[in-house]
Structure formats: structure tokens, C-alpha cells
Scaffold this motif. Structure first.
Motif, PDB file in Angstrom:
ATOM      1  N   LEU A  12      -9.707   2.740  -1.923  1.00  0.00           N
ATOM      2  CA  LEU A  12      -9.663   1.363  -1.428  1.00  0.00           C
ATOM      3  C   LEU A  12      -8.247   0.806  -1.502  1.00  0.00           C
ATOM      4  CD1 LEU A  12     -11.293  -1.023  -0.357  1.00  0.00           C
ATOM      5  CD2 LEU A  12     -11.696  -1.709  -2.721  1.00  0.00           C
ATOM      6  N   ARG A  13      -7.553   1.077  -2.600  1.00  0.00           N
ATOM      7  CA  ARG A  13      -6.173   0.620  -2.745  1.00  0.00           C
ATOM      8  C   ARG A  13      -5.277   1.254  -1.671  1.00  0.00           C
ATOM      9  NH1 ARG A  13      -5.448   0.957  -8.111  1.00  0.00           N
ATOM     10  NH2 ARG A  13      -5.197   3.202  -7.971  1.00  0.00           N
ATOM     11  N   THR A  14      -5.475   2.549  -1.410  1.00  0.00           N
ATOM     12  CA  THR A  14      -4.696   3.227  -0.365  1.00  0.00           C
ATOM     13  C   THR A  14      -4.977   2.612   0.996  1.00  0.00           C
ATOM     14  OG1 THR A  14      -4.676   5.290  -1.610  1.00  0.00           O
ATOM     15  CG2 THR A  14      -4.266   5.446   0.747  1.00  0.00           C
ATOM     16  N   GLU A  18      -1.909   0.803   2.982  1.00  0.00           N
ATOM     17  CA  GLU A  18      -1.333   1.697   3.998  1.00  0.00           C
ATOM     18  C   GLU A  18      -0.561   0.954   5.092  1.00  0.00           C
ATOM     19  OE1 GLU A  18      -0.420   5.527   5.228  1.00  0.00           O
ATOM     20  OE2 GLU A  18      -1.449   4.897   3.411  1.00  0.00           O
ATOM     21  N   PRO A  19      -1.027  -0.219   5.570  1.00  0.00           N
ATOM     22  CA  PRO A  19      -0.253  -0.914   6.613  1.00  0.00           C
ATOM     23  C   PRO A  19       1.123  -1.380   6.161  1.00  0.00           C
ATOM     24  CG  PRO A  19      -2.488  -1.777   6.493  1.00  0.00           C
ATOM     25  CD  PRO A  19      -2.303  -0.879   5.317  1.00  0.00           C
ATOM     26  N   PHE A  20       1.369  -1.422   4.858  1.00  0.00           N
ATOM     27  CA  PHE A  20       2.621  -1.974   4.340  1.00  0.00           C
ATOM     28  C   PHE A  20       3.556  -0.908   3.767  1.00  0.00           C
ATOM     29  CE2 PHE A  20      -0.976  -4.865   3.812  1.00  0.00           C
ATOM     30  CZ  PHE A  20      -0.607  -5.829   4.731  1.00  0.00           C
ATOM     31  N   ARG A  21       3.213   0.349   3.951  1.00  0.00           N
ATOM     32  CA  ARG A  21       4.042   1.449   3.429  1.00  0.00           C
ATOM     33  C   ARG A  21       5.147   1.816   4.419  1.00  0.00           C
ATOM     34  NH1 ARG A  21       1.150   4.582  -0.701  1.00  0.00           N
ATOM     35  NH2 ARG A  21      -0.873   3.592  -0.968  1.00  0.00           N
ATOM     36  N   ARG A  26       7.496   4.311   9.727  1.00  0.00           N
ATOM     37  CA  ARG A  26       8.262   5.420  10.309  1.00  0.00           C
ATOM     38  C   ARG A  26       7.410   6.133  11.363  1.00  0.00           C
ATOM     39  NH1 ARG A  26      10.884   5.586   5.221  1.00  0.00           N
ATOM     40  NH2 ARG A  26       9.231   6.787   4.239  1.00  0.00           N
ATOM     41  N   ARG A  27       6.119   6.295  11.086  1.00  0.00           N
ATOM     42  CA  ARG A  27       5.222   6.907  12.077  1.00  0.00           C
ATOM     43  C   ARG A  27       5.116   6.026  13.322  1.00  0.00           C
ATOM     44  NH1 ARG A  27       2.566   8.838   7.314  1.00  0.00           N
ATOM     45  NH2 ARG A  27       1.320   6.962   7.124  1.00  0.00           N
ATOM     46  N   VAL A  28       5.030   4.713  13.125  1.00  0.00           N
ATOM     47  CA  VAL A  28       5.009   3.798  14.272  1.00  0.00           C
ATOM     48  C   VAL A  28       6.292   3.970  15.085  1.00  0.00           C
ATOM     49  CG1 VAL A  28       5.106   1.357  14.956  1.00  0.00           C
ATOM     50  CG2 VAL A  28       3.432   2.104  13.263  1.00  0.00           C
ATOM     51  N   LEU A 147      -5.909  -2.546   9.304  1.00  0.00           N
ATOM     52  CA  LEU A 147      -6.308  -1.458   8.410  1.00  0.00           C
ATOM     53  C   LEU A 147      -6.555  -0.150   9.158  1.00  0.00           C
ATOM     54  CD1 LEU A 147      -8.749  -3.425   6.069  1.00  0.00           C
ATOM     55  CD2 LEU A 147      -6.357  -2.825   5.649  1.00  0.00           C
ATOM     56  N   LEU A 148      -6.922  -0.220  10.433  1.00  0.00           N
ATOM     57  CA  LEU A 148      -7.231   0.979  11.212  1.00  0.00           C
ATOM     58  C   LEU A 148      -6.001   1.671  11.784  1.00  0.00           C
ATOM     59  CD1 LEU A 148      -9.362   2.780  12.719  1.00  0.00           C
ATOM     60  CD2 LEU A 148      -9.213   1.114  14.582  1.00  0.00           C
ATOM     61  N   MET A 149      -5.045   0.912  12.295  1.00  0.00           N
ATOM     62  CA  MET A 149      -3.929   1.493  13.036  1.00  0.00           C
ATOM     63  C   MET A 149      -3.059   2.468  12.227  1.00  0.00           C
ATOM     64  SD  MET A 149      -4.296   0.916  16.111  1.00  0.00           S
ATOM     65  CE  MET A 149      -2.769   1.687  16.620  1.00  0.00           C
TER      66      MET A 149
END
Length: 200
Positions: A12-14, A18-21, A26-28, A147-149
Motif C-alpha cells: 500500500l505504501r509503494t 509511486e507517483p512521487f518517486r 524518469r520513465r515518464v 495511482l494507476l499511471m
């Protein structure tokens, strides 16, 4: 000892962070740049330029995947540039569309001011109240896509990295499977794009 709650809490924490890492962004960046770089690599490879180095550099810098240079670089660079174009196009469109839904839905009440919609919340999803319509748009479309992207981007870039390693690296192990999977993802992405485009 029951570790299920700790595994669930870590998961849940991950998912929430994840959107803020930095890796997510970099992947975007890779998904946004892969198509223009691939389009540039086609004529560059045809002219004998450093197309393979350009493509491997993008993968190394933004995806953290170092690919050794093969002996016959030009044909591999051209093959990768051409075969990756449909997947890169799907990645670019998916990234732009999916991430743009986050602010569009969080800022749903501002849409009429931007000329996007009528402002009639009685007929909107979550209506007939203004609060209900905004809450549904913000939670499902805003927070949901936030959360999905990152996970969609993770999947697309994993496939793009696999394709790059298979075609741009010294060994062509698994290149055929990566090309087939990339073609399948591109075909599905194109099929999904048709109804989405009609909705816009």
C-alpha cells in the motif's frame, strides 16, 4: 509469525508513493522522448550516424539500463528505430492522455472556464449534486489515474527496455518475442485509441 499485514502495508505504501518517486518521472520522460528520438534515429541510421548510441543513451539515462554496443551497429539501430515506433507512439499517447486526466479531474469544476464542458453537474457522473460530481471525478479520474499511471508507465518502459536490449545489444536473445509483444501492445493501444478519440 504472520507477515501478511506488513506485506500489505508495504504494498500500500509503494502504491501510494509511486507517483512521487524520481524513477516514475524518469520513465515518464522516456515515454515522452522515445518517439521523437526514434523518429530522429531512422534517418540518422540510414546516413550511418550514431543512431544506436543515441537510443542506447536514452535507455541508459532514463531507464537505468546499460546496453553494450554490438559489432554491426547500423542495421540494429535502424531495426530498433523502425520496429519500436508503433510502441513508442502508444507510449507517448497513453502517457499524455493518462497523466492529463489527473489535473483535469481534480480540477473538474474549472472545466467550463476552460471551455471543456457545460458545467451542468446534474447530468455529470456523480451528479445530481455538485459535490457528488466533483468527488467522483476527483477520486476516480484524478486520484485513480494518479495511482494507476506509474504502473502503466512501468509496464510500457519494461517492454521498451526489453526491445532495446534485444535489438540494440550484442546478443539478440529474445528479440523476436519482444518484437511480437511490442506489436501486440501497439495493436491493442491503437484499438483502444479509436473509442477514446471519439470521446474527445
Amino acid at each position: 509469525m504472520n507477515t501478511a499485514p506488513s506485506v500489505l502495508a508495504r504494498g500500500l505504501r509503494t502504491a501510494l508513493t509511486e507517483p512521487f518517486r524520481p524513477d516514475t518521472w524518469r520513465r515518464v520522460g522516456y515515454l515522452l522522448l522515445a518517439l521523437p528520438v526514434g523518429l530522429l534515429a531512422v534517418p540518422l541510421a540510414l546516413m550511418g550516424g550514431p543512431a544506436g548510441r543515441l537510443q542506447r543513451g536514452l535507455v541508459a539515462r532514463l531507464l537505468g539500463r546499460r546496453i553494450e554496443e554490438p559489432a554491426g551497429g547500423r542495421p540494429a539501430a535502424l531495426a530498433h528505430a523502425v520496429l519500436a515506433l508503433p510502441l513508442n507512439a502508444v507510449g507517448l499517447v497513453t502517457t499524455v492522455y493518462g497523466w492529463s486526466l489527473v489535473p483535469l479531474n481534480l480540477g473538474w469544476p474549472l472545466r467550463p472556464l476552460l471551455g471543456m464542458g457545460t458545467g451542468d453537474y446534474a447530468e455529470a457522473w456523480g451528479g445530481p449534486t455538485f459535490a457528488g460530481a466533483w468527488a467522483l471525478h476527483a477520486l476516480a479520474g484524478g486520484v485513480g489515474f494518479l495511482l494507476l499511471m506509474p504502473w502503466v508507465g512501468r509496464g510500457l518502459t519494461a517492454l521498451q527496455a526489453r526491445l532495446a536490449v534485444g535489438l540494440l545489444g550484442p546478443r539478440r536473445i529474445g528479440a523476436g518475442r519482444a518484437v511480437l509483444l511490442a506489436a501486440l501492445v501497439a495493436a491493442v493501444g491503437t484499438a483502444v485509441a479509436v473509442p477514446v478519440a471519439h470521446q474527445l
